[in-house]
Design an enzyme around this catalytic site. Structure first.
Site, short mmCIF file in Angstrom:
data_model
loop_
_atom_site.label_atom_id
_atom_site.label_comp_id
_atom_site.label_asym_id
_atom_site.label_seq_id
_atom_site.Cartn_x
_atom_site.Cartn_y
_atom_site.Cartn_z
N THR A 362 0.80 -1.23 0.00
CA THR A 362 0.00 0.00 0.00
C THR A 362 0.84 1.28 0.00
O THR A 362 0.54 2.20 -0.78
CB THR A 362 -0.99 -0.03 1.17
OG1 THR A 362 -2.06 -0.93 0.85
CG2 THR A 362 -1.57 1.34 1.45
N SER A 377 6.95 -0.20 3.78
CA SER A 377 5.80 -0.63 4.57
C SER A 377 6.07 -0.64 6.06
O SER A 377 5.19 -0.32 6.86
CB SER A 377 5.37 -2.04 4.14
OG SER A 377 5.09 -2.09 2.77
N ASN A 590 7.71 -6.52 13.35
CA ASN A 590 7.05 -5.27 12.96
C ASN A 590 5.60 -5.26 13.39
O ASN A 590 5.16 -6.09 14.18
CB ASN A 590 7.18 -5.08 11.44
CG ASN A 590 6.39 -6.14 10.69
OD1 ASN A 590 6.42 -7.31 11.05
ND2 ASN A 590 5.67 -5.73 9.67
N CYS A 592 3.02 -6.21 11.81
CA CYS A 592 2.23 -7.38 11.39
C CYS A 592 2.98 -8.70 11.57
O CYS A 592 2.55 -9.73 11.03
CB CYS A 592 1.79 -7.23 9.93
SG CYS A 592 0.89 -5.70 9.62
N THR A 593 4.08 -8.69 12.27
CA THR A 593 4.86 -9.86 12.71
C THR A 593 5.51 -10.66 11.58
O THR A 593 5.86 -11.82 11.79
CB THR A 593 4.02 -10.82 13.60
OG1 THR A 593 3.12 -11.58 12.80
CG2 THR A 593 3.26 -10.07 14.69
N GLU A 594 5.73 -10.06 10.40
CA GLU A 594 6.40 -10.82 9.35
C GLU A 594 7.83 -10.37 9.08
O GLU A 594 8.57 -11.05 8.35
CB GLU A 594 5.59 -10.77 8.04
CG GLU A 594 5.76 -9.52 7.19
CD GLU A 594 4.85 -8.39 7.60
OE1 GLU A 594 4.64 -7.45 6.81
OE2 GLU A 594 4.33 -8.44 8.74
N PRO A 776 0.16 -9.51 5.63
CA PRO A 776 -1.27 -9.83 5.65
C PRO A 776 -2.01 -9.53 4.35
O PRO A 776 -3.04 -10.13 4.08
CB PRO A 776 -1.82 -8.94 6.77
CG PRO A 776 -0.64 -8.55 7.58
CD PRO A 776 0.52 -8.51 6.64
N THR A 777 -1.52 -8.60 3.55
CA THR A 777 -2.11 -8.20 2.26
C THR A 777 -3.59 -7.86 2.37
O THR A 777 -4.36 -8.09 1.42
CB THR A 777 -1.92 -9.29 1.17
OG1 THR A 777 -2.79 -10.40 1.41
CG2 THR A 777 -0.49 -9.76 1.10
N ILE A 780 -4.40 -4.99 -0.48
CA ILE A 780 -4.00 -5.28 -1.86
C ILE A 780 -4.64 -6.57 -2.37
O ILE A 780 -4.86 -6.73 -3.58
CB ILE A 780 -2.47 -5.30 -2.05
CG1 ILE A 780 -1.81 -6.40 -1.21
CG2 ILE A 780 -1.87 -3.95 -1.76
CD1 ILE A 780 -0.33 -6.59 -1.52
#
Length: 949
Positions: A362, A377, A590, A592-594, A776-777, A780
């Site tokens: 995004t 991001s 981060n 979102c944990t990725e 998580p997308t 998008i």
């Protein structure tokens, strides 16, 4: 005889669906809702008229005795609230609704409430009235055969009026329905004309047209494409009118010729308005305009296109003038701006984006080509233990959030409650008050006004404030020590998990007295931690507390269930498998944990994300590896280009990104890929596909990065990294095993030529320190019209709410299968609505489809962990893994999160559970057969247990 305390079926239905008494009253009071009568005239919505109509139907069936009157009164009131709430929820900002739609709602509400006889009486009454009206109309036409129908007048922008152009409406609807099966253009047009009224504003005609198709989405998924194509007409009129200053329109067919001319005008106008970088005007705009694919405007679902319109397209004073293909080319131009042959690369990038085979994250879509191209991001920071450093970190959060970055903060170094403050000879209030400041900063500084500011705080499990940290999201207690708008996550060392397994004690410390624990991992951490415990026992450490590890673990899981936080993330696998462990430590993940990147006082970790649409790379025969390789090669170049082109709002972020050049290639549409392959998510075959597909992504991502290194040079800190030693992500599992001992069980199978790739990496280097992360997308994937990330289907039919409003989402794969077996009809639609999008309780759905289309809460969560474990072995970073549990219990959560640890996962994300009303309804369903085969695991891995092997 029903007593006062009992509820009618209607009231029970009302409560089960969460309707409130107040909402309809508030909506009515606002006067924003109007009803279009059959003659086209408008009137204010009046719920009392619904009550009157239903009361007549009840009286016709049940009579007017005192007992019946009491029941009728209560039931009608409850049903009226339900109907009104349903109408208002569909149009939260007000609008018009046709009287026939209201009557349809009444029928449905009566049926759902079990009032079948009354519903039948109501239907018969409607039919009688319709027949009466038809007879009256026929009589009028017979008496006046020459008379034509009334044509509504449309109010134009200048206030003048003109007759409605019905022929153009017909042409638009026909064009929108072209090539789509099982859609009815006549019905869309009829519903549109029924929704128009004399004097309607010109801009509202297009909205009515779109809404007419939108309301049919639950009848057939193709109406989502119809609605999107009708919305395109509104977009075209708005964009062309803005650029020319005139009232312009164009059909999709006409835009095929006009797009190139429009594109050049759009770029120049956006630069004049200081919305885009002047450098974009120096591209060969004619060449780029000729490369646009106008037909790809028709790929969007309604949710995808409306999301782009509301949140992504360039606009000025509320007027959007960026059309979809211009949007994709603008992003591509930004990403190609430093290329040698930038037109050729812009076209290559555009082709990938506009085909929806790959989508940038995004922030990249928001800001590429603009004056402030902040395309990254995620940002990860570590907060120091002094006031200057703490508030400098808060300021950095504000600057990073301003330009659409998600934040992960490591707060472990901040001293705990009661710790000594040398400068004032006082005692610290701990980390929690500062977390409150960070929470409020995220609220105050949102992401450029485009989405909410978002931050996640991480704390290691040995911190003395950990128990207060666990309670930050509770709805009770001192509000000054609560952070309702900030996410939280536990950063758990393996030693703690071992103490839990062995039911040992755990010691909590203030970091100012044990400063090196923050940077230690693995066996070095365990040795030093034991030394500090011994010092505490001798009285050499002032602030510490002993707890039972199991008790703290239970509290972690209890808070996770109660508040959804803190998330569970594991420190040691993030570090022991990190390619960059030679130059730093991963202190947190981060938002979102990725992302798992090093942070320090000098470096704020940055990651640039994009996701492969896996569904676009799968056929019924399997994974299209040739296409996947091509996609990833281009995608990795796009991600690498972000690093040099990116706008950095703080110098520590720029320094870190240019030194290490990490990127995060992920995937989305995993569930759609499974549908194409006819594989239930809860199956060994799906776990195997997760393994093989991620292996391919990993192989081609690493290959692309090493090819970029041969062309552009390796990243600065390559020497000494795991890459330089020929240790790829799959190989780094051995490093974790050496520390974990028996507490690890991960499949290590592979199928590709990894030996050859290792040698190329060692010889050519890597362009990027890190290459993969599964985000998580959430948005998008909406744009691309596929399932989010690696998520199972949430529901097969549901209403999705986001910043763009509420959208009906229906599973097109399920509908296609039901159609092929002649099972798709109005009854099936109503059954899906009643059972919250589940097919498990619908008897006429075959068992194979029940297994294939099992929803997230019907899948044993252990299948999600098993599939994630197979992916994790190929990833140099991590994955955003949501876990779903219909009826959580302490034992289930204990087993699930221990399984995640044992299977080598680095992080987990949200734990999602069903509300009580959903569980009551779910109790009527039979579990899908696949769930019976769910993998078994002991509470902790036992090498002697066959189920664990």
């Amino acid at each position: 005889m029903r007593t006062e305390s009992q509820t009618t079926p209607a009231q029970a239905a009302l409560a089960a669906e969460g309707y409130s008494d107040a909402a309809p009253a508030r909506a009515e009071a606002a006067g924003q809702y109007r009803v279009i009568r059959r003659n086209g005239k408008q009137t204010h919505f009046d719920a009392d008229k619904i009550k009157v109509a239903m009361t007549k139907a009840f009286l016709a069936v049940e009579g007017g005795s005192a007992a019946a009157s009491s029941r009728i009164h209560e039931t009608v009131n409850a049903l009226t609230r339900q109907i009104a709430e349903g109408l208002f929820r569909r149009m939260p900002d007000g609008g018009t609704v046709h009287i026939e739609d209201i009557q349809d709602y009444v029928e449905l509400a009566l049926m759902r409430a079990g009032e079948h006889k009354v519903a039948r009486a109501y239907v018969l009454y409607r039919e009688q009235q319709a027949a009466k009206r038809a007879a009256e109309t026929a009589a009028k036409q017979a008496a006046q055969p020459e008379a034509g129908g009334d044509v509504p007048q449309v109010t134009l922008a200048d206030g003048s009026r003109a007759p409605l152009d019905a022929a153009r409406l017909q042409a638009l609807v026909d064009e929108a329905c072209e090539g789509l099966a099982d859609v009815d253009p006549a019905r869309v047009l009829k519903d549109t004309l029924r929704g128009l009224y004399d004097g309607i504003k010109a801009q509202d005609v297009g909205q009515t047209l779109t809404m007419s198709a939108r309301t049919l989405i639950d009848k057939d998924p193709n109406y989502s494409l119809v609605a999107a194509r009708l919305l395109l007409d509104t977009l075209r009129s708005e964009a062309l009118g803005f650029l020319s200053g005139l009232a312009e329109t164009a059909t999709q067919a006409e835009m095929a010729e006009r797009y190139p001319e429009y594109f050049a005008a759009y770029v120049h106008r956006a630069v004049e308005l200081e919305l885009l970088d002047e450098e974009l005007t120096r591209y060969d705009l004619a060449r780029l305009g000729a490369a646009l694919r106008p037909e790809r405007d028709r790929l969007f679902t309604y949710l995808g296109l409306q999301t782009l319109y509301d949140r992504y397209f360039i606009h000025s004073q509320g007027q959007r003038f960026e059309l979809p293909q211009a949007f994709f080319m603008r992003v591509a131009m930004g990403l190609a701006i430093n290329e040698v042959d930038r037109e050729a690369k812009a076209v290559e990038f555009y082709e990938l984006l506009s085909s929806l085979d790959f989508m940038s994250s995004t922030p990249t879509l928001f800001n590429a080509g603009t004056l402030r191209p902040q395309l990254s991001s995620c940002y990860l920071t570590t907060v120091p233990d002094d006031l200057d450093g703490i508030f400098a970190a808060v300021k950095d959060n504000a600057l990073l959030s301003k330009f659409a970055g998600g934040l992960g903060n490591d707060w472990t170094r901040v001293r705990g409650l009661g710790a000594h403050i040398k400068g004032t000879n006082g005692k610290s209030q701990g980390v929690v008050p500062f977390l409150k400041v960070a929470n409020d900063t995220a609220v105050a500084v949102n992401q450029g006004g485009k989405r909410k500011g978002a931050v996640c705080a991480y704390l290691e499990t040995w911190h003395v404030d950990i128990e207060e940290f666990l309670e930050l999201r509770k709805n009770t207690g001192d509000e000054r020590r609560r952070t309702h708008d900030m996410n939280t996550a536990n950063w758990i060392p393996d030693l703690f998990m071992k103490r839990v397994a062995e039911e040992g004690e755990w010691t909590l410390f203030s970091p100012n007295e044990v400063p090196d624990l923050h940077d230690l991992v693995g066996t070095a951490f365990e040795a030093r931690y034991a030394e500090y415990e011994a010092k505490a026992a001798r009285g050499e450490i002032k602030v510490f507390r002993k707890v039972k590890a199991v008790d703290l673990w239970r509290k972690m899981l209890s808070m996770l269930f109660e508040t959804g936080h803190p998330w569970i993330a594991f420190k040691d696998p993030c570090n022991l498998r990190s390619p960059q462990q030679h130059v730093g430590v991963v202190h947190s993940s981060n938002l979102c944990t990725e992302i798992t990147l090093n942070t320090s006082d000098d470096e704020i970790a940055v990651c640039n994300l994009g996701s492969v649409n896996l569904a676009q790379h799968v056929t019924e025969q399997g994974l299209d590896t040739a296409k996947l390789a091509r996609t990833i090669k281009t995608a990795m170049r796009m991600l690498d280009n972000v690093i040099d082109y990116n706008y950095y709002s703080v110098p520590q972020a720029r320094r870190a990104n240019l030194r290490h050049r990490p990127v995060g290639l992920g995937l989305m549409g995993f569930q759609d890929a499974l549908y194409k392959l006819r594989l239930p998510y809860a199956s060994e075959a799906a776990v195997e596909f997760a393994d093989r597909s991620m292996e391919a992504v990993s192989y081609y991502a690493i290959e692309a990065s090493t090819e970029l290194a041969a062309e552009r040079g390796a990243y600065k800190t390559f020497d000494g990294s795991l890459w330089s030693r020929g240790v790829l992500p799959i190989d780094s599992l051995n490093l974790l095993e050496e520390t974990r001992g028996q507490y690890i069980q991960v499949d290590k199978s592979s199928t590709l030529d990894w030996d050859g790739l290792r040698e190329r990496v060692k010889a050519q280097g890597m362009r990027n320190s890190n290459t993969m992360a599964i985000a998580p997308t959430a948005t998008i994937s909406n744009i691309c019209g596929v399932s989010q990330s690696i998520e199972p289907t949430y529901q097969n039919l549901f209403v999705k709410s986001n910043l763009s409003g509420e959208f009906t989402v229906i599973n097109p794969h399920l509908v296609a299968d039901l159609k092929s077996r002649r099972l798709w009809d109005e009854v099936m639609v109503n059954d899906l609505k009643y059972y919250d999008g589940s097919v498990s309780a619908i008897d006429r759905v075959p068992d194979d489809l029940k297994a294939l289309y099992a929803t997230a809460f019907e899948i044993d969560a252990r299948w999600l962990v098993e599939a994630a474990s197979r992916r994790q072995k190929w990833l140099d970073q991590a994955q955003s893994l949501n876990l779903y549990m219909a009826e959580p219990s302490g034992k289930k959560l204990d087993n699930l999160y221990k399984l995640a640890w044992v299977r080598g996962l680095k992080t987990t994300y949200y734990l999602r559970s069903l509300g009580a009303t959903h569980m009551e309804k779910a109790a009527t369903r039979s579990a899908p057969a696949a769930a019976e085969e769910a993998p078994k695991v002991c509470s902790i891995l036992d090498p002697e247990c066959e189920a664990c092997q």
